[in-house]
Motif scaffolding. Sequence first.
Motif, PDB file in Angstrom:
ATOM      1  N   LEU A 153      -3.277  -0.923   5.765  1.00  0.00           N
ATOM      2  CA  LEU A 153      -3.845  -2.304   5.750  1.00  0.00           C
ATOM      3  C   LEU A 153      -5.147  -2.190   6.356  1.00  0.00           C
ATOM      4  O   LEU A 153      -5.637  -1.262   6.915  1.00  0.00           O
ATOM      5  CB  LEU A 153      -3.027  -2.899   6.432  1.00  0.00           C
ATOM      6  N   ASP A 154      -5.846  -3.178   6.035  1.00  0.00           N
ATOM      7  CA  ASP A 154      -7.361  -3.377   6.637  1.00  0.00           C
ATOM      8  C   ASP A 154      -8.204  -2.315   5.929  1.00  0.00           C
ATOM      9  O   ASP A 154      -9.170  -1.953   6.711  1.00  0.00           O
ATOM     10  CB  ASP A 154      -7.292  -3.692   8.201  1.00  0.00           C
ATOM     11  N   GLN A 155      -8.055  -1.980   4.601  1.00  0.00           N
ATOM     12  CA  GLN A 155      -8.881  -1.033   4.324  1.00  0.00           C
ATOM     13  C   GLN A 155      -9.568  -1.713   2.956  1.00  0.00           C
ATOM     14  O   GLN A 155      -8.871  -2.629   2.590  1.00  0.00           O
ATOM     15  CB  GLN A 155      -8.208   0.422   3.660  1.00  0.00           C
ATOM     16  N   SER A 156     -10.521  -1.042   2.597  1.00  0.00           N
ATOM     17  CA  SER A 156     -11.658  -1.776   1.202  1.00  0.00           C
ATOM     18  C   SER A 156     -10.709  -1.875   0.166  1.00  0.00           C
ATOM     19  O   SER A 156     -10.899  -2.628  -0.444  1.00  0.00           O
ATOM     20  CB  SER A 156     -12.734  -0.902   1.013  1.00  0.00           C
ATOM     21  N   GLU A 157      -9.663  -0.956   0.029  1.00  0.00           N
ATOM     22  CA  GLU A 157      -8.884  -0.887  -1.289  1.00  0.00           C
ATOM     23  C   GLU A 157      -7.644  -1.616  -1.007  1.00  0.00           C
ATOM     24  O   GLU A 157      -6.788  -1.713  -1.836  1.00  0.00           O
ATOM     25  CB  GLU A 157      -8.763   0.503  -1.741  1.00  0.00           C
ATOM     26  N   THR A 158      -7.323  -2.108  -0.035  1.00  0.00           N
ATOM     27  CA  THR A 158      -5.920  -2.533   0.670  1.00  0.00           C
ATOM     28  C   THR A 158      -5.686  -3.929  -0.663  1.00  0.00           C
ATOM     29  O   THR A 158      -4.368  -3.587  -0.776  1.00  0.00           O
ATOM     30  CB  THR A 158      -5.780  -3.007   1.824  1.00  0.00           C
ATOM     31  N   VAL A 204      10.439  -8.309  -5.872  1.00  0.00           N
ATOM     32  CA  VAL A 204      10.523  -9.490  -4.558  1.00  0.00           C
ATOM     33  C   VAL A 204       9.595  -9.188  -3.676  1.00  0.00           C
ATOM     34  O   VAL A 204       9.725  -8.044  -3.022  1.00  0.00           O
ATOM     35  CB  VAL A 204      12.060  -9.324  -4.233  1.00  0.00           C
ATOM     36  N   TRP A 205       8.893  -9.995  -3.360  1.00  0.00           N
ATOM     37  CA  TRP A 205       7.771  -9.848  -2.426  1.00  0.00           C
ATOM     38  C   TRP A 205       7.863 -11.065  -1.295  1.00  0.00           C
ATOM     39  O   TRP A 205       6.730 -11.020  -0.527  1.00  0.00           O
ATOM     40  CB  TRP A 205       6.303 -10.310  -2.823  1.00  0.00           C
ATOM     41  N   GLU A 206       8.663 -11.355  -0.793  1.00  0.00           N
ATOM     42  CA  GLU A 206       9.080 -12.105   0.447  1.00  0.00           C
ATOM     43  C   GLU A 206      10.249 -11.626   1.186  1.00  0.00           C
ATOM     44  O   GLU A 206      11.401 -11.252   0.545  1.00  0.00           O
ATOM     45  CB  GLU A 206       9.137 -13.692   0.064  1.00  0.00           C
ATOM     46  N   THR A 207       9.950 -11.323   2.527  1.00  0.00           N
ATOM     47  CA  THR A 207      11.056 -10.543   3.364  1.00  0.00           C
ATOM     48  C   THR A 207      12.443 -11.346   3.128  1.00  0.00           C
ATOM     49  O   THR A 207      13.428 -10.502   3.037  1.00  0.00           O
ATOM     50  CB  THR A 207      10.753 -10.566   4.553  1.00  0.00           C
ATOM     51  N   LEU A 208      12.662 -12.569   3.394  1.00  0.00           N
ATOM     52  CA  LEU A 208      13.996 -13.164   3.215  1.00  0.00           C
ATOM     53  C   LEU A 208      14.570 -13.183   1.868  1.00  0.00           C
ATOM     54  O   LEU A 208      15.716 -12.838   1.739  1.00  0.00           O
ATOM     55  CB  LEU A 208      13.856 -14.608   3.883  1.00  0.00           C
ATOM     56  N   ALA A 209      13.787 -13.394   1.042  1.00  0.00           N
ATOM     57  CA  ALA A 209      14.068 -13.212  -0.361  1.00  0.00           C
ATOM     58  C   ALA A 209      14.612 -11.780  -0.730  1.00  0.00           C
ATOM     59  O   ALA A 209      15.523 -11.599  -1.528  1.00  0.00           O
ATOM     60  CB  ALA A 209      13.024 -13.599  -1.209  1.00  0.00           C
ATOM     61  N   ILE A 210      13.923 -10.893  -0.146  1.00  0.00           N
ATOM     62  CA  ILE A 210      14.478  -9.423  -0.353  1.00  0.00           C
ATOM     63  C   ILE A 210      15.683  -9.231   0.262  1.00  0.00           C
ATOM     64  O   ILE A 210      16.664  -8.578  -0.304  1.00  0.00           O
ATOM     65  CB  ILE A 210      13.525  -8.436   0.415  1.00  0.00           C
ATOM     66  N   LYS A 220      12.213   0.757  -4.872  1.00  0.00           N
ATOM     67  CA  LYS A 220      11.093   1.175  -4.271  1.00  0.00           C
ATOM     68  C   LYS A 220      10.787  -0.298  -3.263  1.00  0.00           C
ATOM     69  O   LYS A 220      10.742  -1.226  -3.664  1.00  0.00           O
ATOM     70  CB  LYS A 220      10.146   1.373  -5.227  1.00  0.00           C
ATOM     71  N   LEU A 221      10.268   0.441  -2.042  1.00  0.00           N
ATOM     72  CA  LEU A 221       9.948  -0.532  -1.181  1.00  0.00           C
ATOM     73  C   LEU A 221       8.490  -0.188  -0.634  1.00  0.00           C
ATOM     74  O   LEU A 221       8.199   0.931  -0.276  1.00  0.00           O
ATOM     75  CB  LEU A 221      10.680  -0.466   0.182  1.00  0.00           C
ATOM     76  N   VAL A 222       7.603  -1.372  -0.915  1.00  0.00           N
ATOM     77  CA  VAL A 222       6.118  -1.253  -0.668  1.00  0.00           C
ATOM     78  C   VAL A 222       5.927  -1.809   0.805  1.00  0.00           C
ATOM     79  O   VAL A 222       6.173  -2.834   0.934  1.00  0.00           O
ATOM     80  CB  VAL A 222       5.300  -1.881  -1.984  1.00  0.00           C
ATOM     81  N   ILE A 223       5.351  -1.041   1.562  1.00  0.00           N
ATOM     82  CA  ILE A 223       5.065  -1.558   2.957  1.00  0.00           C
ATOM     83  C   ILE A 223       3.660  -1.351   3.403  1.00  0.00           C
ATOM     84  O   ILE A 223       2.927  -0.569   2.708  1.00  0.00           O
ATOM     85  CB  ILE A 223       6.215  -0.769   3.766  1.00  0.00           C
ATOM     86  N   GLY A 224       3.247  -2.044   4.578  1.00  0.00           N
ATOM     87  CA  GLY A 224       2.181  -1.485   5.024  1.00  0.00           C
ATOM     88  C   GLY A 224       2.313  -0.400   6.157  1.00  0.00           C
ATOM     89  O   GLY A 224       3.168   0.131   6.359  1.00  0.00           O
ATOM     90  N   LYS A 239      -1.397  -4.836  -6.925  1.00  0.00           N
ATOM     91  CA  LYS A 239      -0.527  -4.144  -8.237  1.00  0.00           C
ATOM     92  C   LYS A 239       0.692  -4.531  -8.252  1.00  0.00           C
ATOM     93  O   LYS A 239       1.414  -4.294  -9.271  1.00  0.00           O
ATOM     94  CB  LYS A 239      -0.904  -2.877  -8.095  1.00  0.00           C
ATOM     95  N   TYR A 240       1.607  -4.856  -6.945  1.00  0.00           N
ATOM     96  CA  TYR A 240       2.863  -4.702  -6.684  1.00  0.00           C
ATOM     97  C   TYR A 240       3.303  -6.524  -6.478  1.00  0.00           C
ATOM     98  O   TYR A 240       4.326  -6.961  -6.948  1.00  0.00           O
ATOM     99  CB  TYR A 240       3.330  -4.105  -5.595  1.00  0.00           C
ATOM    100  N   SER A 241       2.212  -6.958  -5.659  1.00  0.00           N
ATOM    101  CA  SER A 241       2.574  -8.584  -5.420  1.00  0.00           C
ATOM    102  C   SER A 241       1.543  -9.479  -5.736  1.00  0.00           C
ATOM    103  O   SER A 241       0.644  -9.576  -5.236  1.00  0.00           O
ATOM    104  CB  SER A 241       2.688  -8.581  -3.795  1.00  0.00           C
ATOM    105  N   PRO A 242       1.862 -10.542  -6.354  1.00  0.00           N
ATOM    106  CA  PRO A 242       0.868 -11.536  -6.718  1.00  0.00           C
ATOM    107  C   PRO A 242       0.510 -12.276  -5.372  1.00  0.00           C
ATOM    108  O   PRO A 242      -0.696 -13.057  -5.369  1.00  0.00           O
ATOM    109  CB  PRO A 242       1.743 -12.533  -7.872  1.00  0.00           C
ATOM    110  N   ALA A 243       1.219 -12.399  -4.481  1.00  0.00           N
ATOM    111  CA  ALA A 243       0.921 -12.963  -3.096  1.00  0.00           C
ATOM    112  C   ALA A 243      -0.142 -12.153  -2.484  1.00  0.00           C
ATOM    113  O   ALA A 243      -0.612 -12.506  -1.395  1.00  0.00           O
ATOM    114  CB  ALA A 243       2.112 -13.403  -2.503  1.00  0.00           C
TER     115      ALA A 243
END
Length: 216
Positions: free
Chosen positions: A37-42, A65-71, A4-8, A48-52
């Motif tokens: 992105l840029d919504q009240s619930e964003t 994995v929440w960093e692009t190069l690490a992905i 699964k890839l979580v994206i904006g 829920k998926y990324s500590p960052a």
Amino acid sequence: MALKLVIGNKNYSSWSFRAWLAMKGAGISFEEHLIPLDQSETHAAIRKYSPAGLVPVLIDGDVRVWETLAIFEYLADKFPEMALWPSDLKARAHARTIAAEMHAGFAPLRKHCPMNVRRTPKAVPMPAEVVANAKRIDALWVDCRARFGMGGPFLFGPFSAADAMYAPVVSRFEVYQIDVSAPARAYMDAVRALSAWKEWKDAAAKEPWIIPEEEV
């Protein structure tokens, strides 16, 4: 279990585009989960998926994995047959170097030319530091093509993670009408000819969300 890839937003999220295009270009199957992105619930939704609190996030079972190069590196380890990086050691080292340069640099270009895929192409006055960024990227592309691009139309011949890293720059150069050399323009044409490029761009055009500060 599918990746699964979580994206904006596809219109604005350059880092999401990098990870998404790398996977599509390499032929890696995945499920896409888009968080506007840029919504009240964003923020809460991404947390829920990324500590960052940032996208993209790759989920593979209990691995996140929440960093692009690490992905990229995780995918290269998991799917070595997909050749996400060049197979030649020297080419691979160079590809990782320019990917890291993109990751860490070109702040003026990012600031003055935010990614906006559906923006009608139009030139705007650019400060000297943006022009310098553009010239550096142009030279970088031309150098890669001359030294490593014999086997195809991309930076290292076949499509690789390095091309995914620079895809948002291709979009920026296009929509802000930034002048580049003929070899760089040919490279941009090759990237824009990717079926995945069209898929992303078509989806971005249909998105209802607008982030005013990204609308230069």
